[in-house]
Design a protein around this motif. Structure first.
Motif, PDB file in Angstrom:
ATOM      1  N   HIS A  59      -2.609   5.673  -3.183  1.00 38.41           N
ATOM      2  CA  HIS A  59      -2.378   4.158  -3.228  1.00 38.41           C
ATOM      3  C   HIS A  59      -3.111   3.248  -2.416  1.00 38.41           C
ATOM      4  N   SER A  65      -5.993   1.857  -4.508  1.00 45.59           N
ATOM      5  CA  SER A  65      -5.380   0.780  -5.620  1.00 45.59           C
ATOM      6  C   SER A  65      -5.066  -0.459  -5.024  1.00 45.59           C
ATOM      7  N   GLU A  66      -4.291  -0.565  -3.771  1.00 44.07           N
ATOM      8  CA  GLU A  66      -4.207  -1.670  -3.221  1.00 44.07           C
ATOM      9  C   GLU A  66      -5.228  -2.516  -2.791  1.00 44.07           C
ATOM     10  N   ARG A  67      -6.348  -1.844  -2.200  1.00 43.64           N
ATOM     11  CA  ARG A  67      -7.604  -2.671  -2.021  1.00 43.64           C
ATOM     12  C   ARG A  67      -8.089  -3.173  -3.321  1.00 43.64           C
ATOM     13  N   SER A 106      -6.434  -6.235  -4.533  1.00 41.30           N
ATOM     14  CA  SER A 106      -6.916  -7.454  -3.984  1.00 41.30           C
ATOM     15  C   SER A 106      -8.013  -8.472  -4.716  1.00 41.30           C
ATOM     16  N   MET A 139       2.241  -2.183  -7.184  1.00 38.79           N
ATOM     17  CA  MET A 139       0.997  -2.971  -7.860  1.00 38.79           C
ATOM     18  C   MET A 139       1.512  -3.874  -8.299  1.00 38.79           C
ATOM     19  N   GLN A 153       2.961  -6.396  -5.862  1.00 39.15           N
ATOM     20  CA  GLN A 153       2.152  -7.056  -4.861  1.00 39.15           C
ATOM     21  C   GLN A 153       1.057  -7.973  -5.754  1.00 39.15           C
TER      22      GLN A 153
END
Length: 125
Positions: free
Chosen positions: A77, A80-82, A85, A103, A106
């Motif tokens: 995870h 995917s968060e990085r 962005s 996702m 966010q």
């Protein structure tokens, strides 16, 4: 004169583990569905990405021996968060998925576009 929308970098977010009982064949089928969506986005002139494409090779290198083990959780995870962005938008596909929903949420919080189907993504060719 109508202008063509600019190409977007779009994160494809869909189920990976949901409903699979971590069965390798079912996990691979979920990745295939995301890759099919990514191919359609590419053919529409966009730059598609999936967290799985980046995370899964690193997870193996990190020594993961099972889906959900510490090495898997360290990378899956967070990558995917990085990646999100850096993306312009998210395409949410498939059924229930806590990770894909995260996702999507966010992306909205970051002011990014969220598409719910391929039909709603503008052609950038």
């Amino acid at each position: 004169m109508q202008t063509t929308p600019r190409p977007l970098m779009i994160l494809v977010a869909g189920p990976y583990r949901s409903g699979t009982d971590d069965d390798p064949a079912r996990l691979a089928a979920n990745v295939d569905v995301m890759n099919q969506a990514a191919l359609a986005l590419f053919r529409a002139g966009h730059l598609p990405v999936t967290g799985e494409a980046l995370a899964l090779p690193l997870i193996g290198l990190a020594g993961s021996t099972a889906v959900g083990d510490p090495a898997f959780d360290e990378i899956f995870h967070p990558i995917s968060e990085r990646l999100l962005s850096r993306c312009d938008a998210v395409l949410r596909i498939g059924g229930p998925s806590a990770g894909a929903d995260l996702m999507t949420s966010q992306a909205r919080d970051q002011g990014k576009q969220v598409f719910q189907s391929l039909d709603t993504v503008p052609d950038a060719r």
